[in-house]
Every structure is written in C-alpha cells, then in structure tokens.
Write a protein that holds these residues in place. Sequence first.
Motif: not given
Lengths: 196, 196
Positions: B126-137
């Motif tokens: 969950x946390x990783x997906x959140x970071x990827x969403x934010x960083x890579x749009x």
Amino acid sequence: MRKRIITISREFGSGGRYIGEKLAQQLGVAYYDKEIIARVAEETGFSKEFVEKKGEYSPQKSLFAYAFVGRDSQGMSIEDHLYAAQAKIILDLVKKGPCVIVGRSADYILRDRTDCLHVFIHSSPEKKAERIRTLYGKTEEESIKLMKETDKKRSINYNYYTDQKWGAVRNYDVTLNSGTIGIDKCVEILVEMAKG
Amino acid sequence: MRKRIITISREFGSGGRYIGEKLAQQLGVAYYDKEIIARVAEETGFSKEFVEKKGEYSPQKSLFAYAFVGRDSQGMSIEDHLYAAQAKIILDLVKKGPCVIVGRSADYILRDRTDCLHVFIHSSPEKKAERIRTLYGKTEEESIKLMKETDKKRSINYNYYTDQKWGAVRNYDVTLNSGTIGIDKCVEILVEMAKG
C-alpha cells in the motif's frame, strides 16, 4: 517514546534475548519473557517447565504433523490452548505500559498496533554456534544441533499460528545481524529507533 | 567511519534510492547508481538505456527461462556480460574510497569485505503504491503492476547471479521498513550504523 512496545524475535544464539534485556533497562521499561511463562502457567494450571517447553516450540518435526496433534472436544490441542493463553496475557501486559517482549509470536499478536517496533535479530551459524558454546558450555556439534532444532521448532510454531513465515523481512520493522553489527551497537540502534 | 561502503538493496517504491542519496550526502561520501550504468555502457559499448534496462532486471518471467537465454561461443549471454562488467566496475569503484551503492547485487559482489554495511529497504504494498502514484503520476492499478513487475525482475536477476534469495534477512546486516519507520528516520539510523 513513540514506539511504546518493542517485540523481539530472534534466532537461537543470536543474543536477541540479551539485547531485549539491555534495551528494556536503557529505556527504563518493563521486560517480559519468563514473566509470560509464569502467568500462562498460573492461568492454565500447567507447570512453568511445560509452558516453557511447549509455549514457543512445536513438539513436532514438521508443520504437517503439527496440524494434527491431539485435540479436545472443541477441536483444540494443548498447544492451541497455550497459544490462546499467551496471546491473551500479551494483550493484557501491553495495557500496563511501555515494554519489551521477547519471543512468543508477539509481533503477530500485536500486528495491528501502530505504537510497536517489531525487531528480528539474526546472525551467521558460525557466530551463533560460538555464542552457544560459550554460554551453555556445549561442544561445537551440540551447539549446531541445538541451534537448528530450536529454530526449527520456533518457526513451525510461529508459521502454524500466524500464517506468516518466521524470519521473513516483511513481518518486522527492523532486522539486525548481531554478528556483524555487534550486540551493543544493536541495543544502541534500537534505543534510537524506539524514540521514534 | 568503520563501515566505509554501504550497499542498498530496495523494493521498488520503498524510497531506498532516495535514502541512499540522502545517506551519501550526510556522510559526505560518493553515491553510485546511474554512475555504474554510465561506466558499464562505456566499457561494453551498449547504450545507457540498454544497460539500465538489462543490468538489474531479468527480461524473463521466470528463473527457469532466464537460465536459457541466448549464449555466445563462450556460453555467456548478454546478461552474463553485463553482470560481469557491473561486478568489475563495482569492485573498482570501492577502491576509490567510502561510498553508497544502490542496487546491482552489490551486497553479493562485496560479500567478503568486513567494511561494508549491507542494507535492504522494504515497505508494505500500500505504501509503495502510494509513493509510486505520487512520484511517477501513475494510477493505482499501474503502480501496483509496475511495483510487482520491477521487483519480480530484480529478484530473478539477483537470485540467478548470486544463488541467494533477494530480500532474505540473512543477506543483509540491516533491513528497514521505510513505511513504518519513516524515510528520514531510516537515513538517521543508517548514518549511526555507518559510524560503527
């Protein structure tokens, strides 16, 4: 202290229990290990020796065999009763205040809390055997046998009751190799981490 | 600094690379990531894009398939050549002085040295997906797909060349869950550990 509760899982011979004791001393919080055994014995009526032997260790050599040990009319084995009693006592103890808990699947039992730091301490077979030899006065061969058997029984017990894999990275906030880092440094790092 | 070389292995989206960069800055040492790619490209003649794509990631969906990709007359595949070039460059770079190296099986390549700190950074899906969403749009679905595929390819590449299991506790001196500990706290802890 942001992390009020610290659970320590450890490979036999890694110094994890010693690290837990020192950590509790330095943080000035309660330390639970034998305490849990004594309370389970009190609540269930089993002897302390029995609880110590069965509470964290599978008596079987395989997970498959473990799933089929004798059951009572509710379908529960002695091990199931001990696990349930231990879980209840751990949940009670953490209500009392900040603490360090060693072993007994405490990381899993307390997995939904956000004020815990879940730690796993490991080391190389050579370093662990050396520690066991020195601490328990065993031969090299005896040390290796004891180490393998103890961790095997711990992992079977843990894997059976938690549906997780004992020693797998994702169960823990931090894992430390006490052999390469050094036991005192592990304590120092965990004190820092407990502060949040 | 007792630990002159810090290798960081990381799950995609865990912030491991960012932690590596910050750590190198705070320790005032060299940071290698893209640098290794550029040197491998220079030495082998392949493009940087090609090295980046193939140097750390298996192009295959299984370890079995990976073992049978095309070989030259010496029995070596393109991936074997890239791995050998990367290993040589990593061994050269560490001669230059203290550094932080991210990825590229550096923990395994440098496993026999005693002045290294081998780190693994992980986090919940969950946390990783959140970071990827934010960083890579990316969308949530794209993030999860990218995360799974990247780590699968990294682990196949690592497991093939090292005969170890990527992300297994015993390969690393320390593993940290960046999602529960926090990225800045991970940097702080690693700075402390590097001091030895």
